[in-house]
Design a protein around this motif. Structure first.
Motif, PDB file in Angstrom:
ATOM      1  N   ASP A   1      -0.169   5.822  -0.019  1.00 45.86           N
ATOM      2  CA  ASP A   1      -1.314   6.695   0.228  1.00 45.86           C
ATOM      3  C   ASP A   1      -1.307   7.890  -0.714  1.00 45.86           C
ATOM      4  O   ASP A   1      -0.349   8.114  -1.453  1.00 45.86           O
ATOM      5  CB  ASP A   1      -1.398   7.115   1.695  1.00 45.86           C
TER       6      ASP A   1
ATOM      7  N   HIS B   1       0.822  -1.216   0.000  1.00 46.78           N
ATOM      8  CA  HIS B   1       0.000   0.000   0.000  1.00 46.78           C
ATOM      9  C   HIS B   1       0.856   1.267   0.000  1.00 46.78           C
ATOM     10  O   HIS B   1       1.948   1.283   0.542  1.00 46.78           O
ATOM     11  CB  HIS B   1      -0.892   0.042   1.250  1.00 46.78           C
TER      12      HIS B   1
ATOM     13  N   LEU C   1      -4.177   3.779  -1.005  1.00 50.54           N
ATOM     14  CA  LEU C   1      -5.253   3.871  -0.028  1.00 50.54           C
ATOM     15  C   LEU C   1      -5.967   5.219  -0.142  1.00 50.54           C
ATOM     16  O   LEU C   1      -5.336   6.247  -0.371  1.00 50.54           O
ATOM     17  CB  LEU C   1      -4.687   3.712   1.380  1.00 50.54           C
TER      18      LEU C   1
END
Length: 157
Positions: free
Chosen positions: A32, A30, A119
């Motif tokens: 962001d 992941h 995300l």
């Protein structure tokens, strides 16, 4: 003396080394919105391709500048013509309530691409006050103070 265990500590926290391995692994899968925006805004090659995995209707409603449009359903037939397997891919979809970016990331990984999921998706990109495009215009909205500091360059995390 009787100790009451609260819901947070009912299951004890992992040992530090185990926790470090878990969080390191999570960061391998992941990224962001803030980190993607920083990488794209630095100028030059960010070292990855940003892929919008949503439908054409969603793409037309707004998308991140510089993103490549590759709907999840088309990944198996089009990824080979659009993406270089030596370049990491970052996928995004609508937002936290949508697993389209994860499905696209899975499809790409199964085809041999190194991939991360962004995300927050398009929703948090817009909520953090970052520029987005439609086929008509480039736009930016004021940051949502619940998702991004209003008067700071970044969140500091």
């Amino acid at each position: 003396m009787t100790t009451t265990v609260n819901p947070v500590l009912r299951v004890a926290p992992a040992a530090p080394a185990e926790a470090a391995a878990h969080f390191r692994a999570g960061l391998a899968f992941h990224t962001d919105v803030s980190d993607v925006a920083t990488a794209l805004g630095a100028g030059g090659d960010p070292g990855f391709v940003l892929v919008d995995a949503r439908s054409t209707e969603a793409w037309d409603q707004g998308h991140i500048p510089g993103a490549l449009h590759l709907p999840t359903a088309l990944v198996p037939e089009q990824a080979g013509q659009l993406l270089d397997r030596s370049v990491p891919v970052v996928t995004y979809c609508w937002g936290p309530g949508c697993n389209g970016a994860a499905r696209a990331a899975l499809a790409l990984a199964e085809l041999g691409y190194r991939v991360k999921e962004m995300l927050g998706g398009f929703e948090y990109w817009v909520r953090e006050g970052l520029a987005f495009e439609t086929w008509q215009v480039r736009e930016r909205r004021a940051p949502d103070p619940l998702t991004a500091p209003v008067d700071a360059g970044d969140c500091g995390c």
